[in-house]
Design a protein around this motif. Structure first.
Motif, short mmCIF file in Angstrom:
data_model
loop_
_atom_site.label_atom_id
_atom_site.label_comp_id
_atom_site.label_asym_id
_atom_site.label_seq_id
_atom_site.Cartn_x
_atom_site.Cartn_y
_atom_site.Cartn_z
N TYR A 1 -36.72 42.06 -47.13
CA TYR A 1 -36.63 42.87 -45.93
C TYR A 1 -36.87 41.99 -44.70
O TYR A 1 -37.94 41.38 -44.55
CB TYR A 1 -37.68 43.99 -45.94
N ALA A 2 -35.85 41.90 -43.83
CA ALA A 2 -35.98 41.17 -42.57
C ALA A 2 -34.88 41.63 -41.63
O ALA A 2 -33.70 41.71 -42.02
CB ALA A 2 -35.88 39.66 -42.78
N ILE A 3 -35.27 41.97 -40.43
CA ILE A 3 -34.31 42.35 -39.39
C ILE A 3 -34.69 41.58 -38.12
O ILE A 3 -35.87 41.52 -37.76
CB ILE A 3 -34.34 43.86 -39.12
N CYS A 4 -33.68 41.00 -37.46
CA CYS A 4 -33.95 40.30 -36.19
C CYS A 4 -32.78 40.50 -35.24
O CYS A 4 -31.63 40.64 -35.66
CB CYS A 4 -34.24 38.83 -36.40
N GLU A 5 -33.11 40.56 -34.00
CA GLU A 5 -32.09 40.71 -32.96
C GLU A 5 -32.18 39.51 -32.02
O GLU A 5 -33.29 39.16 -31.56
CB GLU A 5 -32.31 42.02 -32.20
N ILE A 6 -31.02 38.89 -31.76
CA ILE A 6 -31.00 37.67 -30.93
C ILE A 6 -29.98 37.80 -29.82
O ILE A 6 -29.07 38.65 -29.86
CB ILE A 6 -30.67 36.42 -31.77
N SER B 1 -19.27 32.33 -24.06
CA SER B 1 -20.00 33.22 -23.14
C SER B 1 -21.19 33.82 -23.89
O SER B 1 -21.39 33.59 -25.09
CB SER B 1 -19.09 34.33 -22.61
N ARG B 2 -21.96 34.63 -23.15
CA ARG B 2 -23.16 35.24 -23.72
C ARG B 2 -22.77 36.29 -24.78
O ARG B 2 -21.76 36.97 -24.67
CB ARG B 2 -23.96 35.91 -22.60
N SER B 3 -23.62 36.40 -25.80
CA SER B 3 -23.37 37.38 -26.86
C SER B 3 -24.70 37.75 -27.51
O SER B 3 -25.71 37.07 -27.31
CB SER B 3 -22.40 36.82 -27.90
N ALA B 4 -24.66 38.82 -28.27
CA ALA B 4 -25.86 39.25 -28.99
C ALA B 4 -25.51 39.54 -30.44
O ALA B 4 -24.35 39.86 -30.77
CB ALA B 4 -26.44 40.51 -28.33
N GLY B 5 -26.51 39.46 -31.30
CA GLY B 5 -26.27 39.70 -32.72
C GLY B 5 -27.50 40.26 -33.39
O GLY B 5 -28.64 40.03 -32.96
N ARG B 6 -27.26 41.01 -34.48
CA ARG B 6 -28.36 41.61 -35.24
C ARG B 6 -28.21 41.18 -36.68
O ARG B 6 -27.15 41.36 -37.30
CB ARG B 6 -28.33 43.13 -35.12
N GLY B 7 -29.27 40.62 -37.19
CA GLY B 7 -29.25 40.20 -38.58
C GLY B 7 -30.10 41.13 -39.42
O GLY B 7 -31.31 41.26 -39.16
N ARG B 8 -29.49 41.77 -40.41
CA ARG B 8 -30.23 42.72 -41.27
C ARG B 8 -30.10 42.29 -42.72
O ARG B 8 -29.01 42.27 -43.28
CB ARG B 8 -29.68 44.14 -41.08
N HIS B 9 -31.21 41.91 -43.30
CA HIS B 9 -31.21 41.50 -44.70
C HIS B 9 -32.22 42.38 -45.44
O HIS B 9 -33.43 42.11 -45.44
CB HIS B 9 -31.59 40.02 -44.83
N VAL B 10 -31.72 43.48 -46.02
CA VAL B 10 -32.58 44.44 -46.69
C VAL B 10 -32.04 44.70 -48.09
O VAL B 10 -30.89 45.13 -48.25
CB VAL B 10 -32.65 45.78 -45.90
#
Length: 732
Positions: free
Chosen positions: A543-548, A525-534
């Motif tokens: 430093y990189a942050i993305c939301e998918i 099913s649908r889902s969301a995730g946040r990737g934080r590499h700091v």
């Protein structure tokens, strides 16, 4: 044809190069394992004077000495050629394995031959696989005869076996399958069994006694003739029914006596046309004799009744670029067209190719063109090269007897063809041609292997390439999804022989490992995730942050990546970096380590740093975001599903359908076909049919065939998926 007044025991010997196609007979022996094919070949060679009374060739060994694996396993595993001479005719006897795993060798024998001897054990009868081969021969009009063996067995019944053969092979016309002889029994022993010591010719009405080990002819007594009359009359009517003289039947029914010479001539023509199938009997010589029971009759049938190569239509021939090429049938003076029907390796002379010449004349030390066979899908590359051939020879056990030439219609072994493989065409270098390949059975039993040691790993690639060059029924696969080396074989015995050849012939020891199918993962099913590499640790940081957002797609969609970032939250130059990280993580999997497929990943937002952001940082953030999205949703394991088509006798349809259901298969439908068979179509998970080639053979007593092709991936049932995940965790 065995009923002649005088045999020709002296007109025999070792076979040399034939000088005309009319003086050649190519005969393949067919029958189930243990029916006595190899024993019959040795008995015929003894009667023809090609071996001595101990069954050995003049320079050592027996005619069946060829492969060390055959001696260890006590069964034939490959096609072998035994050339003999009888009555001025060169007879190439092609002995084939009877075990179903080596049907590729049988098909090669059928390709090289112009007629077939079906060998049937009097104590075992006719099995389903032998019937199927009979039908194959019937489809191409190959002349056939039946030889009944094992007459010495306590429960052997020749008369009953001839009835069974007529029922099994006669189809709509059982009178086309009739015995030419009746057994002559000796005195009863203490056990009440009367051994077969000779034969009575139904046409000539003469007795042929083999009790002494030498064929002796005599006249039957008056009291013996009445018991022959019914069988003789039926045989005469069967022959006359196939006669080209349409008036002969009316004359016979009107009371006219048809002379034996006319009957034999009509019989020979009907056998050569493939419309009449005589039944004979044979057994090895006893008491050190030279002539085994019925061997003279079999040799006379071959030389007088079976067709010459001139009577066989050659396979279709084209130029190497596919243009049709017309050739005169079996012309020794025509353009060279020959075919490699078998490839073997000899420890002393290297690769040896058994070749059937269809046109022209092959000579040693000449340069020929080798054209490929179109089996690239099995690990056999196409060929289009010139090669200089070595010596020509005729095999006899472990010995190779030198030949000066090999004309159209004959067979020979060719040395030093380093590039040619089974199925390749040999032709003149200035006139390259290509023969239409024969049908090869599809190997359907996977065998995953790995090198046993580092030393074996260095030799594995070359050993495998040589192995598949010899055997076109074996397929080599380098599976990119599972990273396994897989040998596809026809069955367990076929696989065992392949491993043994790798070890003993090419010095490569391998280990068999569990075969893996290419599983995949997808989001339920649908889902969301946040990737934080700091990371800030002094100097240049990360430093990189993305939301998918991730959503499932229909099967076969792969991975879609959509950019919906607004306001430059993620700089344009780093958006491909996020996609690269997502795809890299998807290839590794997010749950059980299998590739993630059939999802749409949408990049919605993110943050960057003017100094510390980088391509590597956003790749890592993309991977982390995908893993976080997977942690909050159910992940389906997808398994490959195969379309399976099973051709099975009507007697086994219920058992096969029940077995398919037990493999989580879905039967799509059934279809009646000719010969009392049913075609069952189903969809079955590939993980359930790894050993189906073996199991189906057992279930149907060797009479069923199946094919498979990839259909799609679909979700596994939860309980099966959980078992797979546990196995994956245990393995890691």
């Amino acid at each position: 044809m065995g009923d002649k007044a005088n045999a020709h025991p002296g007109a025999a010997g070792r076979a040399t190069a034939a000088d005309h196609p009319a003086s050649v007979r190519n005969v393949v022996l067919v029958g189930h394992s243990g029916s006595g094919k190899t024993t019959l070949v040795e008995a015929l060679a003894l009667t023809a004077g090609a071996v001595n009374r101990a069954g050995r060739v003049e320079d050592g060994g027996t005619v069946s000495d060829y492969d060390e694996i055959e001696h260890r396993q006590q069964r034939s595993v490959q096609l072998s050629l035994v050339p003999v001479e009888w009555d001025g005719i060169k007879v190439n006897l092609l002995d084939t394995p009877g075990y179903a795993d080596f049907v590729g060798e049988l098909r090669a024998g059928l390709r090289a031959a112009d007629a077939a001897l079906f060998v049937v054990s009097a104590s075992d009868g006719v099995d389903g696989s032998t019937r199927m081969v009979w039908e194959e021969c019937a489809a191409v009009g190959m002349p056939r005869a039946i030889v009944v063996t094992h007459l010495e067995a306590a429960r052997a019944d020749y008369e009953e076996m001839t009835r069974i053969c007529a029922e099994a092979f006669g189809g709509d016309d059982p009178d086309a399958v009739l015995p030419l002889y009746l057994p002559l029994h000796g005195p009863q022993g203490p056990d009440g069994h009367a051994p077969v010591t000779g034969l009575t010719g139904l046409l000539s009405q003469k007795l042929f006694d083999y009790a002494s080990g030498e064929r002796k002819e005599s006249e039957p007594g008056e009291d013996q003739l009445p018991e022959l009359e019914e069988a003789r009359n039926r045989l005469i009517e069967g022959i006359i029914a196939e006669s080209e003289d349409e008036t002969l039947m009316d004359r016979y029914l009107g009371g006219e006596q048809v002379d034996v010479k006319t009957l034999i001539e009509d019989l020979e023509r009907a056998v050569a046309r493939g419309t009449f199938f005589p039944v004979l009997a044979a057994a090895p010589a006893s008491d050190g004799g030279r002539q085994g029971l019925g061997t003279v009759e079999v040799l006379e049938l071959i030389t007088r009744g079976f067709p010459t190569p001139l009577e066989r239509e050659a396979p279709r021939v084209t130029t190497v670029d596919g243009k049709p090429r017309e050739l005169k049938v079996c012309d020794p003076d025509g353009p060279l067209v020959a075919e490699v029907v078998k490839t073997a390796s000899d420890p002393y002379v290297g690769r040896v190719s058994m070749v059937r010449v269809f046109s022209g004349t092959l000579r040693p030390d000449e340069t020929v063109h080798v054209s490929g066979h179109g089996l690239e899908d099995r690990g056999h590359e196409d060929h289009d090269v010139d090669e200089r051939i070595g010596a020509l020879s005729a095999p006899f056990g472990k010995q190779q007897r030198t030949l000066t030439h090999c004309i159209a219609g004959d067979l020979a072994c060719v040395a030093k063809l380093s590039r040619a493989e089974t199925g390749d065409t040999l032709s003149a270098k200035d006139d390259p041609l290509l023969m239409e390949p024969w049908q090869m059975p599809d190997p359907l039993l996977p065998l995953a292997i790995q090198a046993h040691s580092k030393a074996d790993e260095d030799k594995l690639s070359q050993g495998l390439s040589r192995l598949v060059a010899e055997d076109p029924t074996m397929r080599l696969e380098q599976n990119q999804a599972t990273h396994q080396v897989v040998l596809w074989a026809l069955g367990e015995a076929h696989a065992d022989v392949a491993l043994e050849r790798l070890r003993s012939r090419y010095g490569v020891q391998v280990d068999v490992v569990p075969h893996r199918v290419s599983l995949r993962e997808t989001f339920a099913s649908r889902s969301a995730g946040r990737g934080r590499h700091v990371k800030q640790s002094g100097g240049h940081g990360q430093y990189a942050i993305c939301e998918i957002e991730v959503e499932p797609l229909p099967g076969g969609s792969g991975i879609e990546f959509v950019d919906k970032v607004v306001g430059g939250a993620v700089p344009r130059q780093f958006i491909p970096s996020v996609e690269k990280g997502v795809r890299a993580q998807a290839a590794k999997g997010v749950a059980a380590g299998y590739p993630l497929v059939d999802i749409r990943v949408t990049l919605l937002d993110g943050k960057a740093h003017s100094v510390d952001s980088s391509d590597a940082a956003f790749q890592t953030a993309g991977a982390l975001a995908l893993r976080e999205a997977a942690a909050d949703v159910k992940i389906h394991l997808l398994e490959p599903v195969a379309e399976v088509a099973v051709l099975v006798g009507d007697d086994y349809v219920g058992a096969v359908m029940s077995d398919l259901s037990g493999r989580r298969g879905r039967v799509l439908g059934t279809e009646q076909t000719s010969g009392g068979r049913t075609l069952i179509k189903a969809e079955v998970p590939e993980i359930e049919i790894g050993r189906y080639a073996v199991d189906l053979r057992s279930l149907s007593h060797g009479t069923a065939r199946f094919s498979r092709s990839y259909a799609r991936h679909e979700p596994m049932p939860p309980q099966v998926a959980e078992r797979i995940r546990e196995e994956t965790r245990d393995a890691s």
